[in-house]
Structures are given as C-alpha cells and as structure tokens.
Design a protein around this motif. Sequence first.
Motif, PDB file in Angstrom:
ATOM      1  N   TRP A 145       2.154   1.793  -3.501  1.00  0.00           N
ATOM      2  CA  TRP A 145       1.086   2.301  -4.368  1.00  0.00           C
ATOM      3  C   TRP A 145       0.788   3.768  -4.047  1.00  0.00           C
ATOM      4  CZ3 TRP A 145      -3.890   3.905  -2.812  1.00  0.00           C
ATOM      5  CH2 TRP A 145      -4.792   4.149  -3.845  1.00  0.00           C
ATOM      6  N   SER A 146       0.702   4.098  -2.770  1.00  0.00           N
ATOM      7  CA  SER A 146       0.343   5.454  -2.356  1.00  0.00           C
ATOM      8  C   SER A 146       1.427   6.468  -2.713  1.00  0.00           C
ATOM      9  CB  SER A 146       0.078   5.480  -0.852  1.00  0.00           C
ATOM     10  OG  SER A 146      -0.221   6.772  -0.400  1.00  0.00           O
ATOM     11  N   ASP A 147       2.703   6.061  -2.612  1.00  0.00           N
ATOM     12  CA  ASP A 147       3.810   6.986  -2.855  1.00  0.00           C
ATOM     13  C   ASP A 147       4.114   7.175  -4.335  1.00  0.00           C
ATOM     14  OD1 ASP A 147       3.990   7.128  -0.140  1.00  0.00           O
ATOM     15  OD2 ASP A 147       5.771   5.845   0.034  1.00  0.00           O
ATOM     16  N   ARG A 158      -5.130   9.929  -5.352  1.00  0.00           N
ATOM     17  CA  ARG A 158      -5.390   8.609  -4.821  1.00  0.00           C
ATOM     18  C   ARG A 158      -6.069   8.674  -3.452  1.00  0.00           C
ATOM     19  NH1 ARG A 158      -0.111   7.366  -7.258  1.00  0.00           N
ATOM     20  NH2 ARG A 158      -0.499   5.899  -8.960  1.00  0.00           N
ATOM     21  N   GLY A 201       0.821  -1.208   0.000  1.00  0.00           N
ATOM     22  CA  GLY A 201       0.000   0.000   0.000  1.00  0.00           C
ATOM     23  C   GLY A 201       0.850   1.251   0.000  1.00  0.00           C
ATOM     24  N   SER A 202       1.958   1.234   0.732  1.00  0.00           N
ATOM     25  CA  SER A 202       2.863   2.393   0.735  1.00  0.00           C
ATOM     26  C   SER A 202       3.477   2.599  -0.646  1.00  0.00           C
ATOM     27  CB  SER A 202       3.962   2.191   1.780  1.00  0.00           C
ATOM     28  OG  SER A 202       3.426   2.162   3.083  1.00  0.00           O
ATOM     29  N   ARG A 225      -5.424  -2.456   0.979  1.00  0.00           N
ATOM     30  CA  ARG A 225      -5.787  -2.469  -0.432  1.00  0.00           C
ATOM     31  C   ARG A 225      -5.270  -3.721  -1.138  1.00  0.00           C
ATOM     32  NH1 ARG A 225      -2.663  -1.354  -4.549  1.00  0.00           N
ATOM     33  NH2 ARG A 225      -3.598  -0.929  -6.598  1.00  0.00           N
ATOM     34  N   ASP A 254      -6.528   8.327   0.215  1.00  0.00           N
ATOM     35  CA  ASP A 254      -5.448   8.447   1.194  1.00  0.00           C
ATOM     36  C   ASP A 254      -5.844   7.976   2.594  1.00  0.00           C
ATOM     37  OD1 ASP A 254      -7.213  10.426   1.858  1.00  0.00           O
ATOM     38  OD2 ASP A 254      -5.780  12.079   1.771  1.00  0.00           O
ATOM     39  N   ILE A 268      -5.270   2.154   2.458  1.00  0.00           N
ATOM     40  CA  ILE A 268      -3.926   1.928   1.927  1.00  0.00           C
ATOM     41  C   ILE A 268      -3.335   0.630   2.492  1.00  0.00           C
ATOM     42  CG2 ILE A 268      -1.566   2.823   1.903  1.00  0.00           C
ATOM     43  CD1 ILE A 268      -2.780   5.641   1.841  1.00  0.00           C
ATOM     44  N   GLU A 294      -5.810   5.758   5.632  1.00  0.00           N
ATOM     45  CA  GLU A 294      -4.741   4.856   6.064  1.00  0.00           C
ATOM     46  C   GLU A 294      -5.180   3.396   6.051  1.00  0.00           C
ATOM     47  OE1 GLU A 294      -3.063   6.005   9.759  1.00  0.00           O
ATOM     48  OE2 GLU A 294      -2.333   7.949   9.032  1.00  0.00           O
TER      49      GLU A 294
END
Length: 430
Positions: A79-81, A244, A76-77, A254, A246, A251, A248
């Motif tokens: 994907w999020s970043d 996206r 998830g990190s 996911r 956001d 994320i 937590e």
Amino acid sequence: MANREPRVARARAGLDVIDGYMPKSRGRPAGRGKPKRPQRAVRELRLSDRLMRDAVTIVSEDSALEVERWASGWLGSAWSDAGLGEREPEKTFHLEVVGRASTRPSPHGLAAVAALRRVAVPGEWSLLDGTLEILSESQSAPQWFAIPAFEPVRAWRAVDVWDSEHVLFVEFAGQTPHTLMAQISLAGGVLVDKLAILQPGAGETWDRLREPDEVPMPAVECPVEVALAELADALRTTDMTWPRQDDEDFIDLRALAWSRCLPYLPDFRDWQSMGDEERERLLDGFAPADDTVARSLADLFLDYGDGYMTSGPLCWSPGQVGLFLADWLPRKAALDAEQRAALPDVLRRWIRYSLERRAVDPVWISPVVEAVDTFLPAFEEAFDDAAAWGPAKQIAEELAARGIDLTDPEAVDGAMRGLNAERLARRLID
C-alpha cells in the motif's frame, strides 16, 4: 618476496610495470577460447518475491497474532509503495503471491497465502480461499491455520479536553488476547496518527499512565461497534489523504486494523452548514451589532470552524489555531487594515468565548490563547506572500484594489463581469 607478490599480481592484470617493461601476456592468443557471454541484467526482486522468501519464518510460528502482524506488514508495504494512480495495490499484491505459491507449491507458499487471508478484506477472500483449497491437497498447513479469528469484546474511547484528539482501545479475545489502539488526530481533518498492539486491559490503565500535567483525556468504556465504526471511518479518510501516512507503525498494522473494523464502516456523513439562526446567536453573544470589526472577524472564525473543524466550530485547540493562522486565513481571507490590526486580540477573545461555552477548564483555555502569539509570525509572513493566496483571495484583493465594495453584491457582480472580460481579452491577444 612479501613485497613482490602484489606487484606481480598487478602486472598480470595489466596494471603495473616491473623493471621498466610490461611483461608479455601469457593468456590465449586473440581469437582462441570461448567467446564472452553477454552479462544478464540482475532482476530486482518484487515485493511478492521477498514475501515468499520470508514466508519460511511463519511456517513454524505458534502465534496467530504474530502471523497476522507479519502479513499486515507486507500488505502495508504494498500500500505504501503504490503510486497515486494505483487504486488496488493490495489486490495486485495478492494476485502476485497467489501466482508464485501456485506455480511451485510448498508449505511456506501455503503459509504465505493463509497469512494474507487472515487480514484480507472480504473482496479478496474468494481468490485466497480457492488457492488455499488447491494447495492444501498437496501441502501440510501450519498449526495456526485453523485458529479462529480474534473477537472484539470491550472498547474504550479517550477524548482530549479540546476534542482535537481521540484514542481508541479495542480489546480482542482469542489465542493471544490483546488490545488494538488507534490514535486519531482531528485538527485539520481526520487522520490516524498511530496504530499499536498492546496488552489486554490497556484501555483500563490509560488514565493511570498519563502524567498529571498532560491534557485531560479520560478513557470511557463504550460499545465495541461504536469504537470500531469510528476507527473504520478514520482509516477511510486517512487512506484518501495524499501524501500517504508514512508512520511505520501505521503502515505495519493498517491491514490488520482494517480487517478488524471494516464490517463496521459507516456511510459517509452528510456535511451540513451551520444555520443562520445559530450563527447570529453566537455572534450576538460575542460582540454587539455596532462592533463591525469584531463581528466581521468572528464571522471568519465561524467560517473556518464550520467548514474545517471536525468536532465543531467552537472546538479550538492549539493545533487548530496554528492551521487557521498559518494556512487557512492567509489563503482564504482578505483583511482590511482595521481587521488585521484587531485580529490577534479578537481571536484571543473568540477562543475564550468558544471554550467557555463548551465548559472547558480555564487552565486548558490558556494554552489555546497562547497559541495565537506562537503562530502570529507565520501568519504575517504568509499573509503578505501573494504566491500563497488562493484564487478567491486573489480576485478579492484585485477588486478591493479597484475600489469595489466587497460587501455590495451588485458591485461585486458587475466588477467580476468586467474582470472576466479583461482576462478573456488578454488570452485572445496572447
């Protein structure tokens, strides 16, 4: 002596003066001693580096579910970043982790790859499986390595009275039975708002946990494949939304949710507009043919509902009213003085008309009607802000200012040709 030592220390560092003079340096004469080495820039650890360091915590883990949550959080990190142009951030992340684990084989390196494999999409299996096969020759696998994947066994689906929010519960059997919950918002487009791992039976207890004054949202048991297909479709749409999501919890879970529902992902649905007969039937039921103002506004309400309300053109909710008044209508529509004056009352009537046709309890029609007054100030402000208008509305306003009858197709076509010619001429002159 207690007061002298700090001053002596500062003097030796060249930062203070004692008794009016600066003491001579007792260091090496200039030019003697080792030359100073240039300072190396400290390399910032990549996400994959941090994962490898943290992987020692899962080597002795007992629960396969906790391992999957751990791996899902790292994915998830990634994907999020990722930036907007990075289309496969998880694949890149997998490649980095595999490279690290293969360069220096270790039990925690094998555990990291094995954990990712449990929540990876099928396209990544070959890379991860090949790496695990090689690492297993020299490293011992963690005890959760051979635990079978969790299997979905039951599902529930809760829909609010306005059909603007869905909550899915999918129960899984395995080493640690649990329920995957997904909260999906349908106002303004499909979006997964929340994901959570709950205790088994959460779907059955949902109704008992809700307060009496909350919007009715009964949970009904449904086929597992139906719930997982809806979740997969909602995740796909959420992934396509920018910026996206956001939250937590979303994320962190996911990747785990995707691994559970991806086999059920349906094809994209073909959008079909409302037929002319259905539109006329709804308009006739709402206002007589000679009430041109009310019918013209109802036509706008149907345009919005048909094109932007996922559940259907009559599924109004407080959230849909807010999006319509504060966003869609100011950007898309040009209203004359009569339409603008009649808008609040006609919209209230249309909401009642729509929800009564859907057999919504009057108690839950009132909050939607009241939302009109809530969002009218935002509409007034946005409607008068020309900078917020969409291109089509800007053109319509310009044609109306020139006295063009916007209901006359021939007049509009002729005016548009003249307008385009004027704009082209201005660009050539500039």
